[in-house]
Design a protein around this motif. Structure first.
Motif, PDB file in Angstrom:
ATOM      1  N   LEU A 133     -46.265 -14.964  -2.211  1.00  0.00           N
ATOM      2  CA  LEU A 133     -46.805 -13.713  -1.690  1.00  0.00           C
ATOM      3  C   LEU A 133     -47.500 -12.977  -2.835  1.00  0.00           C
ATOM      4  CD1 LEU A 133     -46.900 -11.905   0.884  1.00  0.00           C
ATOM      5  CD2 LEU A 133     -44.867 -10.752  -0.006  1.00  0.00           C
ATOM      6  N   PRO A 134     -48.799 -12.672  -2.722  1.00  0.00           N
ATOM      7  CA  PRO A 134     -49.534 -12.072  -3.843  1.00  0.00           C
ATOM      8  C   PRO A 134     -48.925 -10.777  -4.375  1.00  0.00           C
ATOM      9  CG  PRO A 134     -51.060 -12.842  -2.160  1.00  0.00           C
ATOM     10  CD  PRO A 134     -49.686 -12.983  -1.586  1.00  0.00           C
ATOM     11  N   ALA A 135     -48.236 -10.022  -3.533  1.00  0.00           N
ATOM     12  CA  ALA A 135     -47.665  -8.755  -3.967  1.00  0.00           C
ATOM     13  C   ALA A 135     -46.364  -8.918  -4.753  1.00  0.00           C
ATOM     14  CB  ALA A 135     -47.422  -7.845  -2.765  1.00  0.00           C
ATOM     15  N   VAL A 136     -45.933 -10.157  -4.955  1.00  0.00           N
ATOM     16  CA  VAL A 136     -44.745 -10.431  -5.756  1.00  0.00           C
ATOM     17  C   VAL A 136     -45.186 -10.864  -7.147  1.00  0.00           C
ATOM     18  CG1 VAL A 136     -42.741 -11.932  -6.033  1.00  0.00           C
ATOM     19  CG2 VAL A 136     -43.320 -11.041  -3.776  1.00  0.00           C
ATOM     20  N   ALA A 137     -44.800 -10.076  -8.154  1.00  0.00           N
ATOM     21  CA  ALA A 137     -45.160 -10.407  -9.535  1.00  0.00           C
ATOM     22  C   ALA A 137     -44.189 -11.409 -10.133  1.00  0.00           C
ATOM     23  CB  ALA A 137     -45.202  -9.142 -10.388  1.00  0.00           C
ATOM     24  N   GLU A 138     -42.905 -11.188  -9.912  1.00  0.00           N
ATOM     25  CA  GLU A 138     -41.867 -12.088 -10.411  1.00  0.00           C
ATOM     26  C   GLU A 138     -40.716 -12.108  -9.417  1.00  0.00           C
ATOM     27  OE1 GLU A 138     -41.315 -12.377 -15.060  1.00  0.00           O
ATOM     28  OE2 GLU A 138     -41.159 -10.280 -14.425  1.00  0.00           O
ATOM     29  N   VAL A 139     -39.983 -13.210  -9.418  1.00  0.00           N
ATOM     30  CA  VAL A 139     -38.818 -13.297  -8.534  1.00  0.00           C
ATOM     31  C   VAL A 139     -37.815 -14.266  -9.135  1.00  0.00           C
ATOM     32  CG1 VAL A 139     -39.935 -15.087  -7.132  1.00  0.00           C
ATOM     33  CG2 VAL A 139     -38.016 -13.786  -6.189  1.00  0.00           C
ATOM     34  N   ALA A 140     -36.553 -13.957  -8.968  1.00  0.00           N
ATOM     35  CA  ALA A 140     -35.474 -14.863  -9.348  1.00  0.00           C
ATOM     36  C   ALA A 140     -34.462 -14.881  -8.216  1.00  0.00           C
ATOM     37  CB  ALA A 140     -34.815 -14.427 -10.651  1.00  0.00           C
ATOM     38  N   VAL A 141     -33.870 -16.035  -7.985  1.00  0.00           N
ATOM     39  CA  VAL A 141     -32.926 -16.220  -6.879  1.00  0.00           C
ATOM     40  C   VAL A 141     -31.612 -16.749  -7.432  1.00  0.00           C
ATOM     41  CG1 VAL A 141     -32.465 -17.501  -4.757  1.00  0.00           C
ATOM     42  CG2 VAL A 141     -34.760 -16.588  -5.197  1.00  0.00           C
ATOM     43  N   VAL A 142     -30.508 -16.147  -7.015  1.00  0.00           N
ATOM     44  CA  VAL A 142     -29.179 -16.583  -7.450  1.00  0.00           C
ATOM     45  C   VAL A 142     -28.258 -16.684  -6.241  1.00  0.00           C
ATOM     46  CG1 VAL A 142     -29.432 -15.547  -9.736  1.00  0.00           C
ATOM     47  CG2 VAL A 142     -28.367 -14.231  -7.892  1.00  0.00           C
ATOM     48  N   GLY A 143     -27.130 -17.338  -6.440  1.00  0.00           N
ATOM     49  CA  GLY A 143     -26.112 -17.404  -5.403  1.00  0.00           C
ATOM     50  C   GLY A 143     -24.843 -16.731  -5.876  1.00  0.00           C
ATOM     51  N   ILE A 144     -24.147 -16.071  -4.955  1.00  0.00           N
ATOM     52  CA  ILE A 144     -22.858 -15.458  -5.266  1.00  0.00           C
ATOM     53  C   ILE A 144     -21.860 -15.861  -4.184  1.00  0.00           C
ATOM     54  CG2 ILE A 144     -23.839 -13.504  -6.520  1.00  0.00           C
ATOM     55  CD1 ILE A 144     -23.370 -11.794  -3.998  1.00  0.00           C
ATOM     56  N   PRO A 145     -20.567 -15.846  -4.486  1.00  0.00           N
ATOM     57  CA  PRO A 145     -19.565 -16.266  -3.502  1.00  0.00           C
ATOM     58  C   PRO A 145     -19.601 -15.420  -2.239  1.00  0.00           C
ATOM     59  CG  PRO A 145     -18.607 -16.144  -5.687  1.00  0.00           C
ATOM     60  CD  PRO A 145     -19.977 -15.533  -5.796  1.00  0.00           C
ATOM     61  N   SER A 146     -19.400 -16.096  -1.108  1.00  0.00           N
ATOM     62  CA  SER A 146     -19.355 -15.432   0.186  1.00  0.00           C
ATOM     63  C   SER A 146     -18.204 -16.007   0.996  1.00  0.00           C
ATOM     64  CB  SER A 146     -20.665 -15.633   0.954  1.00  0.00           C
ATOM     65  OG  SER A 146     -20.536 -15.262   2.306  1.00  0.00           O
ATOM     66  N   PRO A 147     -17.311 -15.185   1.523  1.00  0.00           N
ATOM     67  CA  PRO A 147     -16.191 -15.711   2.309  1.00  0.00           C
ATOM     68  C   PRO A 147     -16.632 -16.378   3.606  1.00  0.00           C
ATOM     69  CG  PRO A 147     -16.250 -13.309   2.406  1.00  0.00           C
ATOM     70  CD  PRO A 147     -17.251 -13.715   1.375  1.00  0.00           C
ATOM     71  N   GLU A 152     -23.861 -16.929  -0.802  1.00  0.00           N
ATOM     72  CA  GLU A 152     -24.991 -16.282  -0.164  1.00  0.00           C
ATOM     73  C   GLU A 152     -26.128 -16.160  -1.164  1.00  0.00           C
ATOM     74  OE1 GLU A 152     -23.394 -12.587   1.195  1.00  0.00           O
ATOM     75  OE2 GLU A 152     -23.949 -11.511  -0.632  1.00  0.00           O
ATOM     76  N   ILE A 153     -27.337 -16.121  -0.637  1.00  0.00           N
ATOM     77  CA  ILE A 153     -28.548 -16.131  -1.457  1.00  0.00           C
ATOM     78  C   ILE A 153     -29.015 -14.697  -1.692  1.00  0.00           C
ATOM     79  CG2 ILE A 153     -30.926 -16.949  -1.605  1.00  0.00           C
ATOM     80  CD1 ILE A 153     -30.071 -19.198   0.370  1.00  0.00           C
ATOM     81  N   VAL A 154     -29.273 -14.394  -2.952  1.00  0.00           N
ATOM     82  CA  VAL A 154     -29.735 -13.063  -3.331  1.00  0.00           C
ATOM     83  C   VAL A 154     -31.019 -13.207  -4.141  1.00  0.00           C
ATOM     84  CG1 VAL A 154     -29.173 -10.916  -4.523  1.00  0.00           C
ATOM     85  CG2 VAL A 154     -27.358 -12.228  -3.393  1.00  0.00           C
ATOM     86  N   ALA A 155     -32.036 -12.438  -3.795  1.00  0.00           N
ATOM     87  CA  ALA A 155     -33.316 -12.473  -4.507  1.00  0.00           C
ATOM     88  C   ALA A 155     -33.546 -11.155  -5.239  1.00  0.00           C
ATOM     89  CB  ALA A 155     -34.467 -12.739  -3.539  1.00  0.00           C
ATOM     90  N   PHE A 156     -34.058 -11.254  -6.453  1.00  0.00           N
ATOM     91  CA  PHE A 156     -34.473 -10.097  -7.238  1.00  0.00           C
ATOM     92  C   PHE A 156     -35.982 -10.177  -7.418  1.00  0.00           C
ATOM     93  CE2 PHE A 156     -30.033 -10.589  -8.211  1.00  0.00           C
ATOM     94  CZ  PHE A 156     -29.556  -9.286  -8.325  1.00  0.00           C
ATOM     95  N   VAL A 157     -36.683  -9.129  -7.014  1.00  0.00           N
ATOM     96  CA  VAL A 157     -38.138  -9.160  -6.948  1.00  0.00           C
ATOM     97  C   VAL A 157     -38.740  -8.043  -7.797  1.00  0.00           C
ATOM     98  CG1 VAL A 157     -40.135  -8.850  -5.411  1.00  0.00           C
ATOM     99  CG2 VAL A 157     -38.168 -10.221  -4.663  1.00  0.00           C
ATOM    100  N   VAL A 158     -39.783  -8.403  -8.545  1.00  0.00           N
ATOM    101  CA  VAL A 158     -40.625  -7.427  -9.248  1.00  0.00           C
ATOM    102  C   VAL A 158     -41.937  -7.352  -8.481  1.00  0.00           C
ATOM    103  CG1 VAL A 158     -41.803  -6.840 -11.394  1.00  0.00           C
ATOM    104  CG2 VAL A 158     -39.551  -7.955 -11.469  1.00  0.00           C
ATOM    105  N   LYS A 159     -42.274  -6.158  -8.028  1.00  0.00           N
ATOM    106  CA  LYS A 159     -43.463  -5.995  -7.201  1.00  0.00           C
ATOM    107  C   LYS A 159     -44.736  -6.004  -8.055  1.00  0.00           C
ATOM    108  CE  LYS A 159     -41.075  -2.944  -3.894  1.00  0.00           C
ATOM    109  NZ  LYS A 159     -41.092  -1.621  -3.251  1.00  0.00           N
ATOM    110  N   ARG A 160     -45.832  -6.434  -7.426  1.00  0.00           N
ATOM    111  CA  ARG A 160     -47.163  -6.276  -7.995  1.00  0.00           C
ATOM    112  C   ARG A 160     -47.914  -5.290  -7.094  1.00  0.00           C
ATOM    113  NH1 ARG A 160     -48.747 -11.216  -8.177  1.00  0.00           N
ATOM    114  NH2 ARG A 160     -48.542 -11.594 -10.432  1.00  0.00           N
ATOM    115  N   GLY A 161     -48.040  -4.048  -7.545  1.00  0.00           N
ATOM    116  CA  GLY A 161     -48.661  -3.031  -6.699  1.00  0.00           C
ATOM    117  C   GLY A 161     -47.706  -2.589  -5.609  1.00  0.00           C
ATOM    118  N   THR A 162     -48.242  -2.415  -4.418  1.00  0.00           N
ATOM    119  CA  THR A 162     -47.448  -1.935  -3.285  1.00  0.00           C
ATOM    120  C   THR A 162     -46.957  -3.109  -2.453  1.00  0.00           C
ATOM    121  OG1 THR A 162     -48.758   0.092  -3.196  1.00  0.00           O
ATOM    122  CG2 THR A 162     -47.461  -0.459  -1.248  1.00  0.00           C
ATOM    123  N   LEU A 163     -45.667  -3.109  -2.181  1.00  0.00           N
ATOM    124  CA  LEU A 163     -45.071  -4.148  -1.347  1.00  0.00           C
ATOM    125  C   LEU A 163     -44.009  -3.518  -0.470  1.00  0.00           C
ATOM    126  CD1 LEU A 163     -44.502  -7.097  -0.480  1.00  0.00           C
ATOM    127  CD2 LEU A 163     -42.961  -7.269  -2.457  1.00  0.00           C
TER     128      LEU A 163
END
Length: 217
Positions: A133-147, A152-163
């Protein structure tokens, strides 16, 4: 090869065993995505979670052995590490595949596999889909325990402009299969990094766990 040198050799290796595989110049045109065949001194296998060999063309854990293998690592607890020395084999902590010709292909690190329900999700592939997605400058994805799901999948996103968040959710639905879609998305000004510029996945997992605790999850 054409612009720099016809004698380019690609190697794959690790500190625990030195060189594991070699891709010579003559093989590069037909096997450009691989890292070559195991060198003569190395026996290499691809195995599943139970250390059973998988079929050619299937991805699994890389393990290898050699007369020059290390005997272990000094003063380190291997119990939680993907890199291990076990039963005479060295596990570099990588996911790979051997094709029918014996060429090795790398997929990434074992630590980047997220077990979401009955599905193994590879975090870099999810991140790459979101980053399209062009409006995403950077992204990282990690997993954490889920009962409920194992992880479960968690994404951390750095925006490029408005998103808008809704736009990113629609994008995830359009490019990712249901088991690959992040359960939670957080936005940051910049991704945390460790020495060498790599994303600090441990810090992101800690942040995701903190947010889960606040949600009561």
């Amino acid at each position: 090869i054409a612009r720099v040198t016809p004698n380019f050799h690609e190697t794959y290796g690790s500190t625990g065993i030195a060189t594991i595989s070699l891709l010579p110049p003559a093989a590069i045109p037909g096997k450009a995505e691989s890292v070559g065949r195991p060198v003569d001194s190395v026996t290499l296998a691809i195995v599943d979670d139970n250390d059973q060999p998988v079929l050619a063309g299937s991805y699994g854990h890389i393990r290898c052995r050699s007369d020059v293998i290390s005997l272990g690592r000094c003063a380190e607890d291997q119990s939680t590490s993907a890199e291990q020395f076990r039963d005479g084999w060295y596990y570099p902590g990588d996911v790979g595949m051997l094709d029918g010709d014996g060429y090795l292909y790398l997929r990434g690190r074992v630590a980047e596999i997220i077990r979401s329900g009955a599905t193994e999700v590879f975090a870099p592939e999810v991140a790459a889909a979101i980053a399209a997605l062009p409006a995403v400058a950077e992204v990282a994805v990690v997993g954490i325990p889920s009962p409920q799901r194992g992880e479960e999948i968690v994404a951390f996103v750095v925006k490029r402009g408005t998103l808008a968040h809704e736009e990113l959710v629609r994008h995830c639905v359009s490019v990712l299969a249901p088991p690959q879609r992040p359960e939670h998305i957080y936005y940051m000004d910049a991704l945390p990094r460790i020495a060498g510029g790599k994303v600090d996945r441990a810090q992101l997992q800690s942040l995701a766990l903190t947010q889960a605790m606040r949600r009561g999850g």
